[in-house]
Each structure stands twice: as structure tokens, then as C-alpha cells.
Write an enzyme that holds these catalytic residues in place. Structure first.
Site, PDB file in Angstrom:
ATOM      1  N   GLY A   3      35.260  33.096  25.240  1.00 32.16           N
ATOM      2  CA  GLY A   3      36.197  33.206  26.004  1.00 32.16           C
ATOM      3  C   GLY A   3      37.043  32.058  26.094  1.00 32.16           C
ATOM      4  N   LEU A  12      42.545  38.164  21.783  1.00 32.22           N
ATOM      5  CA  LEU A  12      41.881  36.467  21.374  1.00 32.22           C
ATOM      6  C   LEU A  12      40.409  36.785  21.857  1.00 32.22           C
ATOM      7  CD1 LEU A  12      41.935  33.779  20.444  1.00 32.22           C
ATOM      8  CD2 LEU A  12      42.662  33.136  22.653  1.00 32.22           C
ATOM      9  N   GLU A  25      44.254  34.061  30.987  1.00 30.31           N
ATOM     10  CA  GLU A  25      45.073  33.157  30.641  1.00 30.31           C
ATOM     11  C   GLU A  25      44.533  31.845  30.802  1.00 30.31           C
ATOM     12  OE1 GLU A  25      46.327  35.748  29.794  1.00 30.31           O
ATOM     13  OE2 GLU A  25      48.824  35.948  29.916  1.00 30.31           O
TER      14      GLU A  25
END
Length: 380
Positions: free
Chosen positions: A131, A125, A363
Site C-alpha cells: 500500500g 498500483l 492517494e
């Protein structure tokens, strides 16, 4: 409310703890110094089904619950944060994405290989300019004939160079922002897909982490995962589960740091007695133990809610936020208790501190967790 693990979970905890002590711990410091991926341990984890712990047995996994997943990650992180990151991301993100949102053909073709450990998975991703802000995604996928053509660049991809199966998020309609993102599965060896070089990192140095270059990567139409333009929704769902893994990793690192501090404080003699008898050190140990216990309970709460099929977005962020920041504090206090010895490379304390810091970033940063929590709180 029940706070005890089931007998099956207790047995799992004992098994992974024994394995981690015998097979993972001995080389952890050397791998960290060299930045060497533990390729020799991966097949052993695969045989014990830790690489498919959340995947149903029908697809070659262990079919365990999320609390069991958290138990495994904690025990691995206690001896090697880097390997915990590998196991957590492989299970919760790459394999989890294909199992949860893939169709039956994709599960048969890809999930079985990931669950068996035949191949590792990578989840792509993050980009150099995207980010926390997924709407800034620049990787694109355009429909061409009977397939898709992907172009772009990804950054900070765990398992970037060792994975055999990649889940790549790309914009299929840039005009729609996050509502125009889709997910695709791409196999290693596909022309135009390349990884490297390794990022030189502060912590989790023996995990595999590289950028990905995606140049005119052609894949068949059936490699779209789920619905077109549904990729962002899928990613957010996966990140909730991934945050439980990062929370469990933080608990393992915090536990290692606490145990090291407690043991050292009873051995180190100053002013004629063990420093564990000094009130200042007692207070530090008490605070560390309290934060450690709270962290684990928050992780287990989020895992239990997920297993019950109940909403757990807020609770996953609670767990990830608190456990990650607590792990950094506990590791820092452990180093303080060790004094000058804690600052030496031949002691594991400095590694715990370096590895723990990543838990505040991966995460979703701590700041993103606070935004998620606030959003959930204000819904009512």
C-alpha cells in the site's frame, strides 16, 4: 494575488452545479445503499467532456486547467462522493498517466478513448501487501520474446471492473526495489486479466472498486509506458496531481456537510428557539466554515502551482492532508448538530461522514502526507 475564479471557471462551476443537482443528486442515496455504479450517468459526463477535462482538445479532451478540474470534482462531491472519486481517478491517474508519460502512439490509441468517455480508465498500483510501501510490489513483468508477461494481484482498484483501459505498475527488476518498477497499459479483455468481486466498503459505496487478478497477461512491447524502470517516478508525479483531486473531493463533501448543518440549525427548535441561536452551535458553524475555506484555498494553491509549471509536491500534500482531515471533522460536527436525526440513513449527513473518511486514506494516507511534507521542508 487573485482569489476569484475567471469568468470561464465561474461558468464551468455554474454548469456542473446545475448538472449535479439535476442528474447526480437524485439517485445518490439509493446508489450508495445498493452499492450500484452509476453507469447511466457516465455517458452524460462524457458528452460534457468532464472525463477528459485535463486532456488537450487535440486528444478529445476539454483542455481545461487544474483549478477547473478541482471545481468540477468539488461540485460532484457535494452531491455524490462516489462519483467524484470515479471522475477524479479517471482523469488524474489513468488518463493523466498515459497523457503525461505515454508516447504519441499511446496517446492516439488510448488517451483519445479515455478523454471521450468511450472507455473508463483504472490505475493499478496498490496490492494486498503493498500500500504505502510501493517497494513491496509483488506484481512482476518479465520480457518474453517481442512482448511482456505480467503476473500478480492488485487491490482496491477504482473502476476495477468497469474500466476498458488499465495502467498497471509492475516490478521489472525486483532487485532494484522502487527503481525497478515500470508502468504498462493493458486493455480489458486481454487473456489472464480479470476483476472482482466488488469490495464491500464503509463509504464511497457506489464507486467501482475491485481487486485485479493478473495471470500470464501477455502484452506487446510497445505497451510499456515511458522508460523501463521509470514507473515509480511516474507514479509519484501522478499522485501529486491525484492529491489535488482528493483534496477537492474533500472540499465538496465538507461543503455539503456544512450546508446541511447550517440549514438544519435554523429549522430545529429547542428550548423555544432555533438551535442556530445557541452559542455552542454558532461556534461549531464558525469553525466548520473556517476550515472549509482554508481547505479550498489550499487546493486552489496547489492547482495553480501545477498550472504554472512550478513545483507543487508539498502544496499538494498540504491540500490533501488538511482538506481530508477537515472534511471528516466537519461531517462529524454536522452529525452532532443534527443530533439523532443525523444518525439516520434517510439523512445524507451519515453518508458525507463515511465518504469523507476515505479522503484521509486514498492517494496516500494522512501519515504519508506528513512524511512527504516533512521531506520537502527539510530539503533546504
Amino acid at each position: 494575488m487573485r482569489f476569484d475564479l475567471t469568468e470561464e471557471q465561474k461558468q464551468l462551476k455554474q454548469t456542473i452545479r446545475k448538472f449535479a443537482g439535476a442528474e447526480i443528486a437524485p439517485g445518490a442515496a439509493e446508489r450508495d445503499r445498493a452499492g450500484r455504479f452509476p453507469s447511466e450517468i457516465i455517458p452524460k459526463l462524457a458528452r460534457m467532456k468532464y472525463l477528459g477535462i485535463l486532456i488537450p482538445e487535440a486528444y478529445g479532451g476539454a483542455g481545461r486547467d487544474t483549478i477547473s478540474f478541482a471545481v468540477v470534482i468539488e461540485e460532484i462531491a457535494r452531491v455524490d462522493g462516489s462519483l467524484a472519486m470515479t471522475v477524479a481517478s479517471h482523469n488524474a491517474l489513468a488518463a493523466g498517466h498515459l497523457h503525461q508519460f505515454g508516447n504519441e502512439d499511446q496517446r492516439s490509441r488510448f488517451v483519445t478513448r479515455l478523454a471521450s468517455g468511450e472507455q473508463l480508465g483504472a490505475w493499478a498500483l496498490t496490492e494486498p501487501q503493498a500500500g504505502s510501501d510501493a517497494s513491496a510490489l509483488e506484481t512482476t513483468a518479465r520480457r518474453e520474446g517481442d512482448g511482456w508477461v505480467l503476473n500478480g494481484r492488485k487491490m482496491f482498484i477504482t473502476q476495477g471492473s468497469v474500466a476498458g483501459i488499465y495502467v498497471i505498475l509492475a516490478s521489472t527488476d525486483p532487485s532494484k526495489g522502487v527503481k525497478g518498477i515500470s508502468a504498462f497499459v493493458v486493455e480489458k479483455g486481454t487473456p489472464g486479466l480479470s476483476a472482482g468481486p466488488q469490495t464491500d466498503r464503509f463509504g464511497v459505496r457506489s464507486s467501482d472498486n475491485t481487486p485485479l487478478t493478473i495471470e500470464n497477461v501477455r502484452i506487446p512491447a510497445e505497451n510499456l509506458i515511458g522508460k523501463l524502470h521509470d514507473g515509480f517516478h511516474q507514479a509519484m508525479e501522478l499522485l501529486n496531481g491525484g492529491r489535488i483531486g482528493i483534496g477537492a473531493m474533500a472540499v465538496g463533501l465538507a461543503r455539503a456537510a456544512f450546508e446541511a448543518a447550517a440549514a438544519y440549525s435554523k429549522e430545529r427548535i429547542q428550548f423555544g428557539k432555533a438551535i442556530a441561536e445557541q452559542e455552542a452551535v454558532k461556534f461549531m458553524l464558525a469553525d466548520m466554515a473556517t476550515e472549509l475555506e482554508a481547505s479550498r484555498l489550499l487546493v486552489y494553491q496547489a492547482a495553480w502551482l501545477k498550472d504554472q509549471g512550478r513545483p507543487y509536491t508539498k502544496e499538494a500534500s498540504f491540500a490533501k492532508l488538511y482538506a481530508s482531515e477537515a472534511a471528516t471533522r466537519i461531517a462529524n460536527q454536522s452529525m452532532q448538530i443534527h443530533g439523532g436525526y443525523g444518525y439516520l440513513r434517510d439523512r445524507p449527513v451519515e453518508r458525507y461522514l463515511r465518504d469523507a473518511k476515505l479522503c484521509e486514506i486514498g492517494e496516500g494516507t494522512s501519515e504519508i502526507q506528513r512524511l512527504v511534507i516533512a521531506k520537502e521542508l527539510l530539503k533546504g
